[in-house]
Design an enzyme around this catalytic site. Structure first.
Site, short mmCIF file in Angstrom:
data_model
loop_
_atom_site.label_atom_id
_atom_site.label_comp_id
_atom_site.label_asym_id
_atom_site.label_seq_id
_atom_site.Cartn_x
_atom_site.Cartn_y
_atom_site.Cartn_z
N GLU A 252 51.96 81.29 54.21
CA GLU A 252 51.92 80.07 55.02
C GLU A 252 51.97 78.82 54.13
OE1 GLU A 252 47.75 80.71 53.79
OE2 GLU A 252 49.29 82.06 54.49
N ASN B 246 46.92 84.32 63.20
CA ASN B 246 47.51 85.65 63.36
C ASN B 246 46.54 86.61 64.05
OD1 ASN B 246 50.08 85.27 62.31
ND2 ASN B 246 49.45 85.70 60.22
N ASP C 100 54.45 84.00 63.34
CA ASP C 100 55.82 83.88 62.84
C ASP C 100 56.55 82.72 63.53
OD1 ASP C 100 55.36 86.05 61.22
OD2 ASP C 100 56.60 87.44 62.38
N ASP D 152 50.13 73.75 53.07
CA ASP D 152 49.44 75.01 53.33
C ASP D 152 48.77 74.91 54.69
OD1 ASP D 152 48.26 77.64 52.43
OD2 ASP D 152 46.42 76.49 52.76
N ILE D 153 48.98 75.90 55.54
CA ILE D 153 48.33 75.92 56.86
C ILE D 153 46.94 76.54 56.68
CG2 ILE D 153 48.45 76.71 59.25
CD1 ILE D 153 51.47 77.00 58.88
#
Length: 132
Positions: free
Chosen positions: A121, A86, A95, A78-79
């Site tokens: 993500e 974003n 993206d 998981d980021i």
């Protein structure tokens, strides 16, 4: 008699020519249908952004495992604070990061292992045959 035999041969040759034409067109249509099936499979199981599997593959994987038992382990990536990326740099850059991460994961897992984009993500890694 000669003209009768010749006319029968001409008719048979014409029928054979039509049959060859029809079979050739059927072959072309079958190739096209095969391409459509491959595209449908890709659309059903591949995430268009990252080109890794999507969540539908998890169901397929678990059904396959149910029918063919083997040991499997999972890891989740998981980021953290991806929304901030974003918001700061734009969704196009976000993206791009997801795409690069998908490529990086695919390049560094075993051939039998599976990378699934589980959420925005989040990536789920499925490691097959991990009983050793």
């Amino acid at each position: 008699l000669y003209s009768y035999i010749v006319s029968k041969l001409i008719i048979r040759m014409a029928i054979m020519a039509v049959a060859v034409f029809v079979l050739y067109n059927i072959k072309i249509e079958m190739n096209y249908i095969g391409q459509l099936n491959e595209k449908a499979y890709e659309m059903a199981l591949i995430d268009p952004l990252t080109k890794v599997y999507n969540r539908n593959m998890l169901d397929t994987l678990m059904e396959h495992r149910r029918l063919n038992p083997y040991c499997i382990s999972f890891a989740m990536i998981d980021i953290d604070d991806f929304k901030g990326i974003n918001d700061t740099f734009g969704h196009q850059k976000g993206d791009s990061i997801l795409n690069c991460l998908g490529d990086l994961i695919k390049q560094n897992i075993r051939t039998d292992d599976i990378c699934i984009r589980y959420g925005g993500e989040e990536f789920l890694l499925a490691f097959k045959n991990t009983d050793d």
